[in-house]
Design a protein around this motif. Structure first.
Motif, PDB file in Angstrom:
ATOM      1  N   UNK A 257     -25.231   8.242  21.388  1.00 36.31           N
ATOM      2  CA  UNK A 257     -26.600   8.512  21.795  1.00 36.31           C
ATOM      3  C   UNK A 257     -26.694   9.602  22.847  1.00 36.31           C
ATOM      4  N   UNK A 258     -27.908   9.731  23.426  1.00 30.59           N
ATOM      5  CA  UNK A 258     -28.182  10.834  24.350  1.00 30.59           C
ATOM      6  C   UNK A 258     -27.665  10.578  25.762  1.00 30.59           C
ATOM      7  N   UNK A 259     -27.570   9.317  26.155  1.00 25.29           N
ATOM      8  CA  UNK A 259     -27.169   8.979  27.517  1.00 25.29           C
ATOM      9  C   UNK A 259     -25.686   8.647  27.533  1.00 25.29           C
ATOM     10  N   UNK A 260     -24.928   9.398  28.292  1.00 24.30           N
ATOM     11  CA  UNK A 260     -23.477   9.283  28.256  1.00 24.30           C
ATOM     12  C   UNK A 260     -22.909   8.321  29.286  1.00 24.30           C
ATOM     13  N   UNK A 261     -23.698   7.946  30.283  1.00 23.05           N
ATOM     14  CA  UNK A 261     -23.145   7.134  31.369  1.00 23.05           C
ATOM     15  C   UNK A 261     -24.232   6.280  32.001  1.00 23.05           C
ATOM     16  N   UNK A 262     -23.797   5.268  32.741  1.00 22.50           N
ATOM     17  CA  UNK A 262     -24.737   4.437  33.484  1.00 22.50           C
ATOM     18  C   UNK A 262     -25.466   5.254  34.550  1.00 22.50           C
ATOM     19  N   UNK A 263     -24.799   6.263  35.118  1.00 25.71           N
ATOM     20  CA  UNK A 263     -25.451   7.101  36.129  1.00 25.71           C
ATOM     21  C   UNK A 263     -26.665   7.812  35.537  1.00 25.71           C
ATOM     22  N   UNK A 264     -26.548   8.272  34.291  1.00 26.39           N
ATOM     23  CA  UNK A 264     -27.694   8.915  33.648  1.00 26.39           C
ATOM     24  C   UNK A 264     -28.816   7.914  33.396  1.00 26.39           C
ATOM     25  N   UNK A 265     -28.469   6.669  33.067  1.00 25.05           N
ATOM     26  CA  UNK A 265     -29.486   5.638  32.886  1.00 25.05           C
ATOM     27  C   UNK A 265     -30.176   5.328  34.208  1.00 25.05           C
TER      28      UNK A 265
ATOM     29  N   UNK B  41     -24.118   5.845  42.563  1.00 32.30           N
ATOM     30  CA  UNK B  41     -24.785   5.850  43.863  1.00 32.30           C
ATOM     31  C   UNK B  41     -25.576   7.133  44.052  1.00 32.30           C
ATOM     32  N   UNK B  42     -24.978   8.264  43.730  1.00 37.25           N
ATOM     33  CA  UNK B  42     -25.665   9.548  43.871  1.00 37.25           C
ATOM     34  C   UNK B  42     -26.897   9.618  42.972  1.00 37.25           C
ATOM     35  N   UNK B  43     -26.855   8.929  41.833  1.00 37.29           N
ATOM     36  CA  UNK B  43     -27.984   8.943  40.907  1.00 37.29           C
ATOM     37  C   UNK B  43     -29.139   8.078  41.382  1.00 37.29           C
ATOM     38  N   UNK B  44     -28.889   7.187  42.359  1.00 33.97           N
ATOM     39  CA  UNK B  44     -29.971   6.364  42.895  1.00 33.97           C
ATOM     40  C   UNK B  44     -29.735   4.874  42.871  1.00 33.97           C
ATOM     41  N   UNK B  45     -28.540   4.421  42.491  1.00 28.06           N
ATOM     42  CA  UNK B  45     -28.250   2.982  42.486  1.00 28.06           C
ATOM     43  C   UNK B  45     -28.361   2.415  43.894  1.00 28.06           C
ATOM     44  N   UNK B  46     -28.869   1.183  43.993  1.00 28.37           N
ATOM     45  CA  UNK B  46     -29.063   0.547  45.293  1.00 28.37           C
ATOM     46  C   UNK B  46     -28.136  -0.640  45.531  1.00 28.37           C
ATOM     47  N   UNK B  47     -27.390  -1.041  44.502  1.00 30.59           N
ATOM     48  CA  UNK B  47     -26.521  -2.214  44.603  1.00 30.59           C
ATOM     49  C   UNK B  47     -25.484  -2.142  43.501  1.00 30.59           C
ATOM     50  N   UNK B  48     -24.277  -2.621  43.779  1.00 30.27           N
ATOM     51  CA  UNK B  48     -23.242  -2.774  42.750  1.00 30.27           C
ATOM     52  C   UNK B  48     -22.882  -4.250  42.636  1.00 30.27           C
ATOM     53  N   UNK B  49     -22.646  -4.696  41.400  1.00 26.88           N
ATOM     54  CA  UNK B  49     -22.208  -6.064  41.137  1.00 26.88           C
ATOM     55  C   UNK B  49     -20.884  -5.971  40.388  1.00 26.88           C
TER      56      UNK B  49
ATOM     57  N   UNK C 217     -28.267  -1.274  35.458  1.00 22.80           N
ATOM     58  CA  UNK C 217     -28.061  -0.181  34.516  1.00 22.80           C
ATOM     59  C   UNK C 217     -26.607  -0.151  34.070  1.00 22.80           C
ATOM     60  N   UNK C 218     -26.391  -0.333  32.760  1.00 24.62           N
ATOM     61  CA  UNK C 218     -25.054  -0.405  32.189  1.00 24.62           C
ATOM     62  C   UNK C 218     -24.912   0.607  31.063  1.00 24.62           C
ATOM     63  N   UNK C 219     -23.726   1.185  30.951  1.00 28.80           N
ATOM     64  CA  UNK C 219     -23.470   2.057  29.809  1.00 28.80           C
ATOM     65  C   UNK C 219     -23.418   1.247  28.522  1.00 28.80           C
ATOM     66  N   UNK C 220     -22.710   0.131  28.559  1.00 26.40           N
ATOM     67  CA  UNK C 220     -22.558  -0.698  27.374  1.00 26.40           C
ATOM     68  C   UNK C 220     -21.363  -0.267  26.541  1.00 26.40           C
TER      69      UNK C 220
ATOM     70  N   UNK D 107     -34.201  -9.657  37.409  1.00 24.66           N
ATOM     71  CA  UNK D 107     -33.474  -8.390  37.293  1.00 24.66           C
ATOM     72  C   UNK D 107     -33.049  -8.215  35.838  1.00 24.66           C
ATOM     73  N   UNK D 108     -33.459  -7.110  35.234  1.00 22.62           N
ATOM     74  CA  UNK D 108     -33.231  -6.874  33.807  1.00 22.62           C
ATOM     75  C   UNK D 108     -31.994  -6.029  33.582  1.00 22.62           C
ATOM     76  N   UNK D 109     -31.098  -6.505  32.715  1.00 23.31           N
ATOM     77  CA  UNK D 109     -29.984  -5.680  32.275  1.00 23.31           C
ATOM     78  C   UNK D 109     -30.498  -4.679  31.241  1.00 23.31           C
ATOM     79  N   UNK D 110     -30.073  -3.433  31.365  1.00 21.43           N
ATOM     80  CA  UNK D 110     -30.372  -2.424  30.354  1.00 21.43           C
ATOM     81  C   UNK D 110     -29.090  -1.682  30.013  1.00 21.43           C
ATOM     82  N   UNK D 111     -28.839  -1.469  28.733  1.00 25.79           N
ATOM     83  CA  UNK D 111     -27.705  -0.655  28.303  1.00 25.79           C
ATOM     84  C   UNK D 111     -28.234   0.597  27.624  1.00 25.79           C
TER      85      UNK D 111
END
Length: 318
Positions: free
Chosen positions: A122-130, A192-200, A105-108, A75-79
């Motif tokens: 940058x262009x992506x403001x939140x983890x939900x957008x990522x 979750x609404x953006x498509x996340x399948x799990x929270x840690x 998917x992390x905002x960072x 599982x790859x972390x991405x910010x």
């Protein structure tokens, strides 16, 4: 596919986090740790992505090692902070092309000194957008699979490729930058609404912190699994560092016990016992599994799982 799979060796699903080696000389030790962690059949092993994008190449090396050399899902972390859409898209494609199908998917954090300056974020403001971007790039890159039909030359069965799994972060005691008390739960709902399948979850030190947070999240409409993130802390210096990074309250009992214990072996036993108690308590409260921050050391996290009764004792400890 779900990255929380039914356990085999373990009595409950477990997973681990490691980070890329800081030098070429550290790869062998990390790969030994990964082999030892893989032996207990975890649901996945996550690999962090360097702050500000540093260490991305090494992250991919470790992820592809897990993919090639073990049966464990990497599982790859991405910010996304500080990235343009083009940069984030290129990075996601690079990971997908390497065979990675699970992400965190992390905002960072903003670059040092940048604060919340829009130009630096940058262009992506939140983890939900990522989350949305990862899902979209995967759909565009390889939307279908083809399987030949036996006995029908040139014909193939075409099916839509399964979606990627995308985990996100959750904060049992609130995010340090939250502007109002429930903002971290609203943010989780957006992911979750953006498509996340799990929270840690971020680290916590009391089972009630996690269990109460899950109850609040469920009441608000969060339905995805919320996996508790636990780190065995075996020294006062590491505890101070964790408190500094997370902003959590100092856990009094653990802090005192670590401070007064004079030996490293004794402090390790204290940290393992505290983390094992935490594992048992959250599992008793309904946690779907345990995610352990391994700090690139297999001995302590595996000792924690043995102490908690989640994996069998070794011959040395039986």
């Amino acid at each position: 596919m779900s990255i929380i799979q039914p356990p085999s060796v373990t009595t409950v699903p477990v997973s681990f986090e490691v980070y890329p080696p800081r030098s070429d000389a550290s790869y062998a030790a990390l790969y030994e740790t990964i082999d030892r962690l893989a032996a207990v059949d975890p649901a996945f092993i996550s690999v962090t992505y360097g702050a500000g994008g540093s260490g991305g190449g090494r992250s991919l090396e470790v992820l592809t090692h897990i993919l090639r050399e073990t049966r464990v899902e990497p599982l790859a972390h991405l910010t996304c902070i500080g990235s343009s859409y083009a940069e984030a898209t290129a990075l996601i494609r690079e990971f997908l092309d390497a065979g990675i199908r699970s992400f965190l998917a992390l905002r960072g954090d903003p670059p040092v000194g940048a604060g919340e300056d829009a130009a630096a974020l940058g262009d992506l403001e939140s983890a939900a957008q990522l989350v949305q971007l990862i899902d979209r790039v995967q759909a565009e890159t390889s939307p279908y699979t083809e399987e030949p039909i036996p006995g029908v030359p040139g014909a193939a069965r075409v099916e839509r490729r399964p979606s990627v799994d995308i985990a996100v972060a959750a904060f049992p005691n609130g995010h340090p930058r939250s502007r109002y008390p429930a903002e971290h739960i609203d943010a989780l709902l957006a992911k979750q609404a953006a498509g996340a399948t799990l929270a840690i979850t971020q680290l916590f030190f009391h089972a009630d912190d996690y269990l109460a947070f899950v109850a609040r999240a469920r009441s608000a409409g969060v339905e995805i699994p919320i996996l508790p993130g636990i780190m065995p802390i075996t020294s006062p210096s590491r505890l101070r560092r964790v408190i500094e990074l997370t902003g959590e309250q100092v856990p009094g009992t653990l802090a005192v016990d670590l401070d007064v214990e004079p030996t490293a072996d004794g402090r390790r036993e204290i940290g393992v016992r505290y983390a094992a108690d935490l594992c048992r308590a959250v599992l008793a409260g309904g946690a779907p599994g345990i995610h352990l921050y391994a700090f690139n050391n297999h001995d302590t996290v595996l000792a924690t799982l043995r102490e908690a009764g989640i994996i069998p004792p070794t011959e040395e400890t039986s």
